[in-house]
Every structure is written in structure tokens, then in C-alpha cells.
Write a protein that holds these residues in place. Structure first.
Motif, mmCIF file in Angstrom:
data_model
loop_
_atom_site.group_PDB
_atom_site.id
_atom_site.type_symbol
_atom_site.label_atom_id
_atom_site.label_comp_id
_atom_site.label_asym_id
_atom_site.label_seq_id
_atom_site.Cartn_x
_atom_site.Cartn_y
_atom_site.Cartn_z
ATOM 1 N N ILE A 229 21.033 63.741 117.145
ATOM 2 C CA ILE A 229 21.714 65.018 117.373
ATOM 3 C C ILE A 229 21.928 65.819 116.098
ATOM 4 C CG2 ILE A 229 22.864 64.221 119.475
ATOM 5 C CD1 ILE A 229 25.357 63.741 117.784
ATOM 6 N N GLY A 230 21.916 65.168 114.937
ATOM 7 C CA GLY A 230 22.194 65.892 113.704
ATOM 8 C C GLY A 230 20.971 66.492 113.057
ATOM 9 N N GLY A 231 19.816 65.858 113.248
ATOM 10 C CA GLY A 231 18.595 66.378 112.654
ATOM 11 C C GLY A 231 18.332 65.798 111.283
ATOM 12 N N MET A 232 17.330 66.383 110.626
ATOM 13 C CA MET A 232 16.842 65.871 109.345
ATOM 14 C C MET A 232 16.525 67.029 108.411
ATOM 15 S SD MET A 232 13.447 63.525 108.770
ATOM 16 C CE MET A 232 12.730 63.240 107.152
ATOM 17 N N VAL A 233 16.896 66.881 107.161
ATOM 18 C CA VAL A 233 16.506 67.820 106.106
ATOM 19 C C VAL A 233 15.571 67.071 105.175
ATOM 20 C CG1 VAL A 233 17.263 69.274 104.211
ATOM 21 C CG2 VAL A 233 18.664 69.115 106.286
ATOM 22 N N ASN A 234 14.332 67.518 105.090
ATOM 23 C CA ASN A 234 13.307 66.839 104.302
ATOM 24 C C ASN A 234 12.816 67.759 103.188
ATOM 25 O OD1 ASN A 234 11.433 64.779 103.629
ATOM 26 N ND2 ASN A 234 9.829 65.839 104.759
ATOM 27 N N VAL A 235 12.997 67.320 101.948
ATOM 28 C CA VAL A 235 12.540 68.076 100.780
ATOM 29 C C VAL A 235 11.162 67.550 100.397
ATOM 30 C CG1 VAL A 235 13.011 68.676 98.390
ATOM 31 C CG2 VAL A 235 14.901 68.466 100.019
ATOM 32 N N VAL A 236 10.158 68.402 100.490
ATOM 33 C CA VAL A 236 8.776 67.992 100.253
ATOM 34 C C VAL A 236 8.400 68.290 98.798
ATOM 35 C CG1 VAL A 236 6.368 68.299 100.941
ATOM 36 C CG2 VAL A 236 8.189 68.410 102.660
ATOM 37 N N ARG A 237 8.039 67.254 98.056
ATOM 38 C CA ARG A 237 7.613 67.398 96.664
ATOM 39 C C ARG A 237 6.216 66.835 96.439
ATOM 40 N NH1 ARG A 237 12.134 68.508 93.676
ATOM 41 N NH2 ARG A 237 14.135 67.762 94.463
ATOM 42 N N HIS A 238 5.824 65.829 97.207
ATOM 43 C CA HIS A 238 4.591 65.072 96.993
ATOM 44 C C HIS A 238 4.634 64.374 95.641
ATOM 45 C CE1 HIS A 238 3.015 66.434 100.687
ATOM 46 N NE2 HIS A 238 2.732 67.661 100.306
ATOM 47 N N ASP A 239 5.733 63.617 95.393
ATOM 48 C CA ASP A 239 5.802 62.803 94.183
ATOM 49 C C ASP A 239 4.602 61.873 94.100
ATOM 50 O OD1 ASP A 239 8.071 63.900 93.190
ATOM 51 O OD2 ASP A 239 9.419 62.301 93.806
ATOM 52 N N ILE A 240 4.175 61.346 95.247
ATOM 53 C CA ILE A 240 2.942 60.582 95.333
ATOM 54 C C ILE A 240 1.884 61.525 95.893
ATOM 55 C CG2 ILE A 240 1.786 58.596 96.362
ATOM 56 C CD1 ILE A 240 4.490 57.225 96.543
ATOM 57 N N PRO A 241 0.922 61.986 95.084
ATOM 58 C CA PRO A 241 -0.066 62.968 95.572
ATOM 59 C C PRO A 241 -0.882 62.392 96.724
ATOM 60 C CG PRO A 241 -0.109 62.798 93.173
ATOM 61 C CD PRO A 241 0.721 61.659 93.663
ATOM 62 N N ILE A 242 -1.285 63.267 97.663
ATOM 63 C CA ILE A 242 -2.008 62.797 98.837
ATOM 64 C C ILE A 242 -3.314 63.562 99.084
ATOM 65 C CG2 ILE A 242 -0.174 61.665 100.139
ATOM 66 C CD1 ILE A 242 -0.966 65.336 100.572
#
Length: 742
Positions: A229-242
Motif C-alpha cells: 500500500i505504501g509503494g516504492m521510491v527507486n533512485v536509479v544510478r546504475h552503480d553496476i553498469p548494464i
């Protein structure tokens, strides 16, 4: 959206096409975030060994498909470029008399398009989401909204408020839900700190260097957390390159603001090194005390150092990579209100995270790939009295690991995954903290599927959690009860549906069962918490928190005009909160907060409107309202944000963008016992942005003016609102340079 669901079919058509009589290369170019085709990309195929083949080039068609025929059976370098996208290069081996199939993913270069909402699955960073169940800040919009903390950066997003105890210790609140009901992550890995346990603890995330910040809801959240119910906040940096490439890319940034005389500098780069792709970044921030319309907020300074180094080996068969991030933060918690130390408290915290990620492409009829993740985090937190003596100390050593199997379409199922995650946490305390040290671990299998039934597009997920919390010492007779090992087995589930009523109107719904186990602090706390200015009393008999959440929405999009209206209702049993008891612990003269489980009902309404008045003028409007009540009596839940609205008018022309916005909040008089009511307010803001692109260099300058009329107003979720209001007039300047060269 329909094009997205057609992609599995498109892919199958490509790989099952008739075998060629001579060697050839067939592929499709897709957007790395939404998964939709990128039309008319330029394709260049060059032999890795000079003279072993003839270079060829062509353009992909409207569906992003390309087919290069009659090529030599040897090793090739495939480079895909398109205006507005970062070039992508891979090595391919083409067998003799066979057809090789590839999928190329292109990432948009920031600032060349308007911010968009991600509509597809992005396995690189974490959960994907439907556009009605999430949003994303990126590019120019992210630069414009950047603030001192993650919460300050997100505070203007619809449905999000900011809990604070000064500028640095701030955390996002989503639809009235805070703490660990809102899952905070970097690149999909849970962020380890103590910000969810107390308002004086800061989030250990620096938002400035983020590629984008995602606010996600919906069934796929269950691949990361049992709290739906609260959700997610995701900070995308790609510390590990993909994404492998042959270019050196990076960014340089400067930031400053006047209300706290703060500044920041940052540098990040990503570069190939033989078979490896390396990435590194560093940033430094420093701020002074905040100026308000009625005086300075003493002891509200902050100093941050944040740096990381990572690398990956990326091959056609998969990838493997590691990264190390180090974050330190020193800040002040103001004093001067009831229970507070007159000169405030100073806090020093450090987080060191080591992470690893790997994936293996299966090339089977069922499995697409297998992904593995692991992370170890060391977190230390010290709270100092004005004299310099340590009042409280916290130490966490946290381990996380997970495995995910992503599969192809099967029947009505368009895509899905099966996974399992595990964690182990060791928490110890020092100073004048009398919470019993404890160890906790959890194991959680989960499944997520995206499928269709006729015109309905659906998502469903199920997660099981087994959690064990073990105090170092069992204590049968304490003032708070029997301190002992607790074990919880819980389950969470979520289903969402999207249905097109017409070509321009869609309706949707989400129903979920959410669960959460109490934290170590909620179970075993017993004593003063210096910086929170409270005497905290836990409850070792607490049960799990669970409830049912429902969400209904309708969205309309037509010819420059769109709006979305959402309603939600969350009913939770044993909702765990610390409540001011009205009592004072006279040995410390601190108010006593007791942790209790109550039945809680939260419901509300959110609306968003965007109107392109002309090609240059855009009007945006958003409104959010949440009401929280306790039990059958309907007493107010504490710390519920008031009705909030935001209107903005912007003008774009070439490289320039200007805007004027107004933020308004109603008074909040529905307050818990001993909670202070807050008056309503209206503040006016403005911004101007300029972008210049020269070759592979992108310059972006943002200038913001907040609270232009120096209005005195108070944030209802601020613990220091009783002594001083929010910041006065504030000018924020951000400069970012993005560079790329071969």
C-alpha cells in the motif's frame, strides 16, 4: 501500451523466421525503459578484424526492425545510433549459413525529450510499472526539482508529502504512509539506514547524481517488499553498469541555494576498459542554517560526501558486476521545542555498501534470463549532545541476496518472473539507548505475472515472508513485557487491471493485501532517544500489521489534453504507530511515546491534469487529499498531511523554458491527541531553464525561485513547526553538463 504488449509476438516472429541460406543478422531496436520500438535508428555493422568482411549500414524500419543479409561468417561490431538516444555498441558472432538475431536497447539522452512516464518493464533497476500506478522524475524536470534531500526533491509529486525534523532528516510520505511502509531503494536494492524508525534520522541517499527517480506502486512492488500500500521510491544510478558501449560518457554538476547558503559539486563518468565497463561518481554538499521569514533555524546545517566505484563485464551470454558506495552525512537537529535540548543535537552517520549483480541469458523457450543480486551494508550512526558527548549510537550490518527467473510469454501470460530474496540484519546500540540488541532474518519467495484477458491487461503478484527477530538476551520481566524471540509468517498479494473504454479513456483498479512485521525498535525499545526528543516504549507482544488496499482510477488522453483521477482506500488491522501518551519521564523530562497497534483507515483522492494550451504553453494541475482515522470511533491518525494542490503554467521555446507555479495546502485540524494543528498556506514559485547542445555535450542550467513572497508557513509533518516555519525565499541554481565522446 498495445504496442508494448505486441513486443513478445514481434520477438517470436524474429527468432522463428525462416532460416537464411547465407549468413545474415536480424534484429529489433527497443527503448530501454518502455520497451517500445525505436523507429529509423541507424545500423552500422563493421568487421572486428579489418578485411574479414565488408562494412554495411542501413536504417531500421518503423517497428525498429532491421535485417542485414549476405555477410561473412565472422566477428562483427554492431553500432546503433539515433538522434536523442545514447549510441549502443555490441560485438556479435555470425555463424556460417545461419541467421543471427539480436535485440538492441537504446537509452534516451537527457534533455532532448520531455519527461515521460515509464510504461514497460525495466529489469535493470527494479520493478516496472503501469503509467497509472507510478511516475518518474528525470531529465529537465529532475534538475528543476532537485533539493537538499530525496524527500525535498519529491515533495511536489502528487500524493507525496515530506516528514522532517529539520532540513536534513526528511523522508517521503506517500498517501499518509511513512516509515518502512514506503520502500526506498537504489538500483532496486533496499537502502539501509534508520530513517524509517525515527523522524530525526536522515535518508542516506544523495538525489543529485541520480539518472532518474521512480515512484512506483502496483503488484510488481511485491518483488521487493511485502508492503503493497505504501509503494516504492527507486533512485536509479546504475552503480553496476548494464549496457555495454564504447563511448566515454559522464556528467558534471554544480548546485547552490540561498536559504541555507548551500552548495554542491559532483562528477560522474562511465568508460570502457577492455572487456570491462567502469563507472564512478563523487559529490560533496554543504549547507548552513536555514533562514525562515521570522529568523534562522539554529543547528540545521548539513555536510555530505558521497562516492562510488563500480564495474561490469558484459557479454552476449550475460553480465557480472560489482560496486562500492560510501556515504557520510553530518547534520544538526534543531532544539528549542518541548522536550528538546536547547542547543539541539548533532548527528554523524556513515553507510558503506558493497553490491554485486549478475545475469545469465538462457535462450530457451521458457526462460529469458536468470538474475542474481547481493549486497552487504555497514551503517553507523552517532548522536552527540552539544557538549560533544555521545548520547546515542546505532550500528547495523545488513546482508541482502536475491535470485530472479524472468520468463517469456506463455499463452495469455505476456511475461513474468519467479524469485526469492533473503536478508540478515544485526543491530546493536550504544550510549543512552537501552533497546536490546537483536538479529533478524527473512526469507521470501515471490511470483509476478503480466497477462491479458480479451481487452483487459492485468498484473498479479504473490509474496510469502518468513521473518525471525531474535534479541541477544531474553528478558522475561521488564517494564515493557517479555522480551523474547518473535517469528512471523505473512503473505501479501496484489492484482491490477487496465481496461480501455475507448481509444482515449481507460479505467483501472488495484486490489492488494499488504503485510508488515514490527521492527526491532517497535518491539524492544525502552528508554530515551536523544535526537528525537522522546522516551520510546516498545511492545514485544505486537503482532503483524496487515490490511486490504483498493485503488480505482480513470485516465483520459486526447490531443494535448489529459487527466487522471484516482481514489484509494486502505484498511489496516494492528497499524503500528508510536503515540504520545501525554506522560513525561521525569528522569529525562522527555514525553513518553508508546508503540501500539490500532485499526486504521486511510482513504483519499488524487487528481492530475495536463493541458497543452498551445505548442509552447502548458498548464498542469494536481491535487491530493488523504484522511486517516483510528478504529470505529474515527479519531484522527497522527501525522496525516492536509489537502494539497499545485498549479503550474510553463512556456517553452527552443532552448528556453519558463514557468510559474503555486502550491497551496489547507489547514489541518484533524490531529491526534497532543498533536499540533497547522494553518493553511499558499506560496508562489518560478523557474527558468536553458539548454544548449554542442556535439556530444549537453549544458543545462536551471534557476528556481521558491516562496517568492517570503511567506511564513508550516509543514504539518515537521516536528520543528512549533518553533519556526519553513524556509523563506530561496533561489536554487543547478548546472549540469553531460558529455560523451568515443
Amino acid at each position: 501500451m498495445l504496442r508494448l504488449f505486441a513486443l513478445p509476438t514481434l520477438f517470436l516472429l524474429i527468432i522463428h523466421s525462416a532460416a537464411a541460406q547465407t549468413s545474415s543478422l536480424r534484429g529489433v531496436v527497443l527503448h530501454s525503459e518502455s520497451g517500445v520500438p525505436v523507429p529509423h535508428a541507424h545500423i552500422l555493422l563493421q568487421p572486428k578484424t579489418p578485411g574479414s568482411g565488408t562494412p554495411q549500414s542501413q536504417s531500421a524500419d518503423e517497428q525498429g526492425v532491421f535485417h542485414i543479409r549476405n555477410i561473412a561468417a565472422t566477428g562483427w561490431t554492431l553500432r546503433v545510433t539515433r538522434a536523442g538516444y545514447r549510441p549502443q555498441t555490441i560485438d556479435v558472432q555470425v555463424p556460417a549459413d545461419e541467421e543471427r538475431n539480436v535485440i538492441m536497447y537504446l537509452t534516451e539522452v537527457p534533455y532532448e525529450t520531455r519527461p515521460i512516464i515509464v510504461t514497460g518493464t525495466h529489469r535493470h533497476s527494479g520493478p516496472g510499472h503501469d503509467e497509472e500506478l507510478g511516475s518518474v522524475l528525470r531529465g529537465k524536470e529532475l534538475d528543476r526539482e532537485l533539493g537538499l534531500s530525496l524527500a525535498a526533491t519529491l515533495k511536489n509529486e502528487v500524493g507525496i508529502a515530506m516528514r522532517s525534523m529539520g532540513p536534513a532528516p526528511a523522508r517521503p510520505v506517500v498517501r499518509g504512509l511513512g516509515g518502512d511502509r514506503v520502500f526506498l531503494a537504489e538500483d532496486g536494492i533496499k537502502t539501509v539506514d534508520l530513517s524509517s524508525t525515527s523522524p530525526d534520522h536522515a535518508v542516506t541517499i544523495e538525489p543529485f547524481g541520480a539518472e532518474r527517480i521512480e515512484v512506483l506502486r502496483g503488484p510488481r512492488i511485491l518483488t521487493k517488499s511485502p508492503v503493497t500500500i505504501g509503494g516504492m521510491v527507486n533512485v536509479v544510478r546504475h552503480d553496476i553498469p548494464i549496457d555495454m558501449h564504447q563511448d566515454v560518457i559522464g556528467s558534471f554538476g554544480l548546485y547552490g541555494e540561498t536559504a541555507n547558503r548551500g552548495y554542491l559539486a559532483s562528477l560522474g563518468t562511465e568508460a570502457p576498459a577492455g572487456p570491462l565497463l567502469l563507472r564512478g561518481d563523487i559529490s560533496r554538499r554543504e549547507t548552513g542554517d536555514v533562514r525562515t521569514p521570522v529568523g534562522n533555524l539554529g543547528n540545521s546545517y548539513s555536510r555530505t560526501l558521497n562516492f562510488a566505484l563500480g564495474g561490469s563485464m558484459i557479454r552476449e551470454q550475460g553480465m557480472i558486476g560489482v560496486a562500492q558506495r560510501h556515504y557520510t552525512l553530518s547534520y544538526g537537529v534543531p532544539g528549542g521545542f518541548v522536550g528538546a535540548h536547547p542547543r539541539g543535537v548533532n548527528i554523524e552517520m556513515e553507510r558503506r555498501q558493497s553490491s554485486a549483480k549478475g545475469s545469465l541469458n538462457m535462450h530457451s523457450d521458457f526462460l529469458h534470463d536468470i538474475q542474481l543480486t547481493a549486497a552487504r551494508t555497514y551503517y553507523r550512526h552517532k548522536e552527540f549532545e552539544a557538549s560533544g558527548l555521545i548520547g546515542s549510537e546505532f550500528l547495523i550490518v545488513d546482508w541482502q541476496a536475491g535470485m530472479t527467473l524472468n520468463h517469456h510469454a506463455i499463452g495469455i501470460v505476456d511475461e513474468g518472473l519467479i524469485g526469492v530474496s533473503a536478508s540478515h540484519r544485526d543491530v546493536t546500540f550504544g550510549g543512552f539507548v537501552f533497546t536490546v540488541p537483536a538479529v533478524s532474518w527473512s526469507l521470501a519467495p515471490y511470483v509476478y505475472e503480466r497477462f491479458h484477458l480479451g481487452a483487459f491487461n492485468l498484473e498479479a503478484a504473490l509474496r510469502l515472508n518468513h521473518d525471525v527477530i531474535s534479541p541477544v538476551t531474553e528478558k522475561k520481566d521488564t517494564r515493557i513485557g517479555h522480551i523474547r524471540e518473535r517469528s512471523f509468517t505473512t503473505w501479501s498479494a496484489s492484482v491490477s487491471a487496465l481496461y480501455p473504454l475507448t481509444d482515449i479513456v481507460r479505467v483501472g483498479a488495484n486490489v492488494s493485501r499488504s503485510s508488515r512485521v514490527p521492527t526491532i525498535e517497535e518491539l524492544y525499545s525502552e528508554g530515551p532517544h536523544l535526537a528525537a526528543y522522546s522516551y520510546e516504549v516498545g511492545n514485544p507482544d505486537l503482532g503483524e500489521e496487515h490490511g486490504i488496499g483498493t485503488e480505482l482510477f480513470v485516465t483520459h488522453k486526447y490531443d494535448g489534453f489529459s487527466w487522471t483521477l484516482t481514489t484509494f482506500r486502505n484498511l489496516l488491522t494492528s497499524y503500528i504507530i508510536p503515540r504520545n501518551s501525554g506522560e513525561i519521564n521525569y528522569s529525562t523530562f522527555l514525553p513518553i511515546y508508546r508503540t501500539v497497534g490500532v485499526e486504521a483507515l486511510l482513504y483519499g483522492l488524487e487528481g492530475q491534469l495536463a493541458w497543452a494550451i498551445s505548442e509552447q504553453v502548458l498548464f498542469d494541475l494536481s491535487v491530493a487529499y488523504t484522511q486517516g482515522s483510528i478504529g470505529d470511533d474515527g479519531d484522527p491518525l497522527p501525522q496525516i498531511p492536509p489537502l494539497k494542490a499545485r498549479g503550474a503554467l510553463s512556456w517553452r521555446s527552443g532552448s528556453w523554458q519558463l514557468g510559474l507555479s503555486m502550491d497551496a495546502a489547507a489547514a489541518q485540524h484533524r490531529v491526534d491527541t497532543f498533536e499540533e494543528a497547522t494553518a493553511g498556506y499558499t506560496v508562489v514559485n518560478a523557474f527558468v531553464q536553458y539548454t544548449r547542445i554542442t556535439g556530444g555535450w549537453i549544458h543545462n542550467l536551471s534557476l528556481n525561485g521558491d516562496n517568492l513572497f517570503d511567506r511564513e508557513y508550516r509543514n504539518h509533518l515537521s516536528r520543528v513547526k512549533s518553533i519556526l516555519p519553513e524556509a523563506g525565499i530561496n533561489v536554487r541554481a543547478t548546472y549540469k553538463l553531460h558529455f560523451s565522446w568515443m
